[in-house]
Enzyme design. Sequence first.
Site, short mmCIF file in Angstrom:
data_model
loop_
_atom_site.label_atom_id
_atom_site.label_comp_id
_atom_site.label_asym_id
_atom_site.label_seq_id
_atom_site.Cartn_x
_atom_site.Cartn_y
_atom_site.Cartn_z
N ASP A 197 0.83 -1.20 0.00
CA ASP A 197 0.00 0.00 0.00
C ASP A 197 0.87 1.25 0.00
OD1 ASP A 197 -2.94 -0.69 2.06
OD2 ASP A 197 -2.49 -1.13 -0.02
N LYS A 219 -3.55 3.53 -3.39
CA LYS A 219 -4.82 4.20 -3.64
C LYS A 219 -4.62 5.68 -3.34
CE LYS A 219 -7.96 0.35 -2.52
NZ LYS A 219 -6.97 -0.71 -2.26
#
Length: 409
Positions: A197, A219
């Site tokens: 991530d 993201k």
Amino acid sequence: MADADLPTYPVGLRLAGRKVLVVGGGHVAQRRIPTLIAAGADVHVVARAATMAIEGMSDEITLAIRDFEPADLDGAWYAIAATDNAETNAAVAAAAEERRIFCVRSDDASEATAWTPAVGRHEGLTIAVLANREPRRSAAVRDQIMEALRSGTALRTPTTAARKPGVVLVGGGPGDPDLVTIAARNAIASADVVVADRLAPRELLADLAPDVELIDVAKLPRGRYASQEFINEVIVDRALAGKRVVRFKGGDNFVFGRGYEEIIACNAAGVPVEIIPGLSSSISVPARAGIPVTHRGVTHEFTVISGHIPPGHPDSLVNWTAAAQMQGTLVLLMAVENAPKIAAALVEGGRPAETPVAVIMDGTMPDERTVLSTLGTLAADLVAEGVTPPAIIVIGDVVAVANPERYGS
């Protein structure tokens, strides 16, 4: 050459089910007893007095509050003389010698028949260091070896079990690499593939071996992102190909980390999954900023809420009116964009507009910054201070406890 100057003969004792006598109930004994219990030893403690911690182990040991008697050694395989009285320690050592029982003396190693090493354990390895009656040096060398093993940057000796195919969900904590657990570091060091991530501690990726595949699944707020479906597919695909896949997340896997969605995908494909929790940013970021989420006499609860969907949205699962009526601390994650609407809903629901608010950006990182506000002024302050994600928002009187100069005592 004196006996004490001769080298020791290293050996690993298997003490499970065997009697070990500890004479003394002070802090030295308190440090030794837990490791004996962990080894499965039948621990007998004889002492004139014992610390509260030793008393608290009474269901795991046999504790006698009295003077030492030589018969206490009957049936023992190993002994530790750990009193603050040299005569008592000498008596224990002498009685042990008569019975051919190895005995450690905490006060005088030169008169002992056994020495306690500085010990560390890592993935099936036991590291024991003896520096010839220099315990601080032993501990220092042990710590350097353990750090090398745990960091994965040196002395990499992964076991077969540690490299077996499957998926490991690793919570990386709030961002500072020093706040990553040892288990997380070990998992990363064992990986064939790391699926990372954006908020996972990125510095640790520099330690990956050249042959480790790194897959970016960031993201970005209002920008590019890897879908959860893609993440599920890639971790399952690599694991089924015989790889050991580390899914490296920020915070904790199960605190708005969508970790269980990945478990469901793995279970459906028959892929084994291991879970390594991480330090959640919901408590660690406020703590690092000096803000307690609870404080005696101020709050009896704290609630962690995802703010990625605003109040009134048809997909929202949060009862914002109920949250407003609670008196404790509210911690909002992923809430920067919707913070003005959330603040308005809380005020509308009954939370006072003057309720203190702290917005902590880039928590635990070098550029960490905290903006102090209130529910009534939060919307304007976010704009004025240029607040951007990632940020943790803390709402409640604990913010005032930590910042009396701003809100008054």
